[in-house]
Design a protein around this motif. Structure first.
Motif, PDB file in Angstrom:
ATOM      1  N   GLU A 183     -50.717 -46.579  25.460  1.00 19.18           N
ATOM      2  CA  GLU A 183     -49.856 -45.399  25.617  1.00 19.18           C
ATOM      3  C   GLU A 183     -48.790 -45.614  26.678  1.00 19.18           C
ATOM      4  OE1 GLU A 183     -49.608 -42.920  23.549  1.00 19.18           O
ATOM      5  OE2 GLU A 183     -51.270 -43.712  22.372  1.00 19.18           O
ATOM      6  N   LYS A 213     -46.298 -48.126  25.168  1.00 18.74           N
ATOM      7  CA  LYS A 213     -45.541 -47.465  24.100  1.00 18.74           C
ATOM      8  C   LYS A 213     -44.455 -46.585  24.708  1.00 18.74           C
ATOM      9  CE  LYS A 213     -46.080 -44.259  20.219  1.00 18.74           C
ATOM     10  NZ  LYS A 213     -47.033 -43.457  19.428  1.00 18.74           N
ATOM     11  N   HIS A 214     -44.802 -45.812  25.726  1.00 20.85           N
ATOM     12  CA  HIS A 214     -43.815 -44.969  26.416  1.00 20.85           C
ATOM     13  C   HIS A 214     -42.699 -45.822  27.026  1.00 20.85           C
ATOM     14  CE1 HIS A 214     -42.177 -41.725  28.874  1.00 20.85           C
ATOM     15  NE2 HIS A 214     -42.152 -42.609  29.859  1.00 20.85           N
TER      16      HIS A 214
END
Length: 129
Positions: free
Chosen positions: A18, A21-22
């Motif tokens: 996460e 991905k951000h």
């Protein structure tokens, strides 16, 4: 002789899916081409495009081993992104909390560039065209 037609993609394994991905989508602005969770491997695969061209695969795996990632470590040295305005790109990264090195000048091309790191300390470069 082998006739290569180009580089298809670069694969990156991250430690925190996460967070990475951000970073790659929200901070660097890469667009998502596809995303899949592979249950048998407990792994995500995120296909990313740079300026509309599919180029990066971001993977997550449980407990990936550490790898040296300094620019002078043996193996892949860094991943470089081309930019039109290096000052604006650096300002954007800095506003997002990404630390960049001092801007340098390539002695062969007289083009400016800088380095920074992704959330797993993978060395990345911005190279002004």
């Amino acid at each position: 002789m082998l006739q290569l037609s180009g580089v298809h993609h670069v694969a990156i394994i991250c430690s925190n899916y996460e967070v990475s991905k951000h970073f790659y989508t929200q901070i660097l602005g890469l667009s998502v081409v596809g995303e899949v969770y592979r249950a048998e491997r407990n792994s995500y695969k995120l296909d990313l495009a740079v300026n509309g061209q599919y180029q990066i695969e971001l993977f997550s795996f449980p407990n990936p081993p550490a790898r040296p990632s300094r620019p002078e470590a043996l193996g892949l040295r860094h991943l470089a992104f081309a930019v039109g305005d290096l000052d604006a790109a650096v300002a954007h990264l800095n506003q997002q909390g990404v630390v960049t090195e001092s801007i340098r000048v390539d002695q062969q091309t007289n083009r400016r560039f800088t380095f920074f790191a992704d959330p797993d300390d993978l060395p990345l470069e911005l190279y002004e065209q």
